[in-house]
Design an enzyme around this catalytic site. Structure first.
Site, PDB file in Angstrom:
ATOM      1  NE  ARG A 215      63.721  43.988  41.644  1.00 24.71           N
ATOM      2  CZ  ARG A 215      64.583  43.817  42.828  1.00 24.71           C
ATOM      3  NH1 ARG A 215      64.018  44.036  43.915  1.00 24.71           N
ATOM      4  NH2 ARG A 215      65.874  43.716  42.731  1.00 24.71           N
TER       5      ARG A 215
ATOM      6  N   GLY B 195      31.531  39.238  31.760  1.00 23.50           N
ATOM      7  CA  GLY B 195      32.162  38.257  30.759  1.00 23.50           C
ATOM      8  C   GLY B 195      32.476  39.096  29.475  1.00 23.50           C
TER       9      GLY B 195
ATOM     10  N   GLY C  17      35.401  33.947  31.178  1.00 28.55           N
ATOM     11  CA  GLY C  17      36.636  33.211  30.650  1.00 28.55           C
ATOM     12  C   GLY C  17      36.911  33.415  29.334  1.00 28.55           C
TER      13      GLY C  17
ATOM     14  CG  ASP D  97      33.332  40.639  40.131  1.00 27.66           C
ATOM     15  OD1 ASP D  97      32.205  40.711  39.696  1.00 27.66           O
ATOM     16  OD2 ASP D  97      34.094  39.787  39.171  1.00 27.66           O
TER      17      ASP D  97
HETATM   18  P1  13P Z   1      35.890  38.047  31.683  1.00 29.82           P
HETATM   19  O1  13P Z   1      36.073  36.577  31.948  1.00 29.82           O
HETATM   20  O2  13P Z   1      35.197  37.926  30.153  1.00 29.82           O
HETATM   21  O3  13P Z   1      36.838  38.873  31.859  1.00 29.82           O
HETATM   22  O4  13P Z   1      34.597  38.532  32.682  1.00 29.82           O
HETATM   23  C1  13P Z   1      34.968  38.970  33.802  1.00 29.82           C
HETATM   24  C2  13P Z   1      33.777  39.221  34.896  1.00 29.82           C
HETATM   25  O5  13P Z   1      32.610  39.244  34.441  1.00 29.82           O
HETATM   26  C3  13P Z   1      33.945  39.540  36.286  1.00 29.82           C
HETATM   27  O6  13P Z   1      32.862  39.678  37.052  1.00 29.82           O
HETATM   28  O1  G3H Z   2      33.540  36.540  37.262  1.00 36.19           O
HETATM   29  C1  G3H Z   2      34.531  35.994  37.783  1.00 36.19           C
HETATM   30  C2  G3H Z   2      35.857  36.863  37.545  1.00 36.19           C
HETATM   31  O2  G3H Z   2      36.272  36.627  36.597  1.00 36.19           O
HETATM   32  C3  G3H Z   2      36.495  36.785  38.978  1.00 36.19           C
HETATM   33  O3  G3H Z   2      37.306  35.774  38.746  1.00 36.19           O
HETATM   34  O4  G3H Z   2      36.610  34.597  41.122  1.00 36.19           O
HETATM   35  O5  G3H Z   2      38.565  33.689  39.743  1.00 36.19           O
HETATM   36  O6  G3H Z   2      38.865  36.025  41.100  1.00 36.19           O
HETATM   37  P1  G3H Z   2      37.789  35.001  40.236  1.00 36.19           P
HETATM   38 ZN    ZN Z   3      31.250  38.290  36.158  1.00 34.80          ZN
END
Ligand code: 13P
Ligand code: G3H
Ligand code: ZN
Length: 321
Positions: free
Chosen positions: A280, A211, A180, A81
């Protein structure tokens, strides 16, 4: 069974979307596999740069391989990602990832194309597919923070040209969401007119919605009642996610909602059991609650119940693996 992201998209396009869930630790992996197995949903497990660095990327990969063994009925792809060019190359060369995302959306149009093209050429040589991003989402990622006023929607005509010139296999489109827990400060929802136009200009081409957390209000209320301070948190309406999932959005990214479940479970657990210091008990509750969330979300996406049909398509050779 780990399959290519392409296979998942071919099966899903226009009918449903695959949940692409961000994971960081063992409890999330267990909850995710449990939830997807129970709801019989194909899914994408995605690892951000931050998640690869949190413990160790080798540990993440080993835990996912273990998940595959513990849950033999699961069908999923593994995705990087929001990668930069270097991280994409690492993941492509590792041989473990089904797909990578090159996020050069902060570059100029031509630079974004040039970088994506380089990554796509290297990925395609290894049978790995590439997600690119065009347009600017608002909100916060690990290294980038974009004010909602600076966010800009994907231009469908540019998307058409971008896909042709960059060779990417799927496109993260800015369609009104942001990363977020604080989305839609202007009160608007998804821009379906943009989704519709991209689907018209690029028929059959998978769109990705980043998102996409819905920021459940009961989670926010419970977190705040247990000492949290989340004011004005809001997400994407689930009926809009369901609608987008039938319009060519085939991958729906969700991270924040999982963090909210984690936060609620742990806050309540320590509030209600102040004598407890064992990890746990809350960890067990979290795995069960996260699995429950995943089951629900897969129903919203329409991916629930699709695994048997997908397996049959793969076994009969109708779809490649
Ligand atoms: P959210 O912050 O809405 O969960 O989106 C996550 C996202 O796009 C990860 O790439
Ligand atoms: O879009 C970003 C994802 O929510 C991943 O978040 O880079 O904090 O792991 P992160
Ligand atoms: Zn994203």
């Amino acid at each position: 069974m780990i399959v290519t992201t392409k296979t998942l998209f071919q099966h899903a396009y226009g009918k449903y979307a695959c949940g692409a869930y961000n994971i960081n630790n063992a409890e999330q992996i267990m909850g995710l596999f449990r939830g997807c197995t129970e709801s019989k949903a194909p899914f994408i497990i995605q690892i951000s740069k931050g998640a690869r660095a949190y413990t160790d990327k080798r540990l993440m990969e080993a835990m996912i391989r273990a998940g595959d063994q513990i849950f033999p009925d699961a069908i999923f792809a593994v995705h990087l990602d929001h990668g930069d060019e270097q991280t994409c190359y690492e993941c492509i060369d590792s041989g473990f990832y089904s797909s990578v995302m090159i996020d050069a959306s902060h570059e100029t149009f031509d630079q974004n194309i040039a970088i994506t093209r380089r990554v796509a050429d290297r990925a395609h040589a290894k049978g790995i597919s590439v997600e690119a991003e065009l347009g600017k989402l608002g909100g916060v990622e690990e290294h980038v923070s974009v004010d909602e006023k600076d966010a800009c929607l994907t231009n469908p005509k540019e998307a058409q040209e971008f896909v042709k010139r960059s060779g990417c296999d799927s496109l993260a489109c800015a369609i009104g969401t942001s990363h977020g827990a604080y989305k839609f400060s202007g009160g608007q929802g998804l821009h379906f007119e943009v989704i519709r136009e991209i689907a018209r200009l690029l028929p059959g081409f998978p769109m990705v919605m980043h998102g996409s957390s819905s920021v459940p209000q009961d989670e926010v209320t419970r977190i705040n009642a247990a000492g949290g301070k989340l004011k004005g948190a809001a997400g994407v309406k689930e009926e809009q996610i369901t609608m987008a999932s039938t319009m060519g959005v085939t991958k729906v990214n969700i991270d924040t909602d999982g963090r909210l479940v984690w936060c609620r479970v742990h806050r309540e657990s320590f509030r209600d059991n102040p004598e407890n210091f064992d990890l746990r008990p809350p960890g067990k509750v979290f795995m069960a609650e996260y699995a429950k969330y995943i089951v629900h979300k897969n129903k919203v996406l329409g991916s629930a119940g699709q695994v048997d049909d997908l397996r049959a398509a793969i076994t009969s050779g109708k779809l490649g693996k």
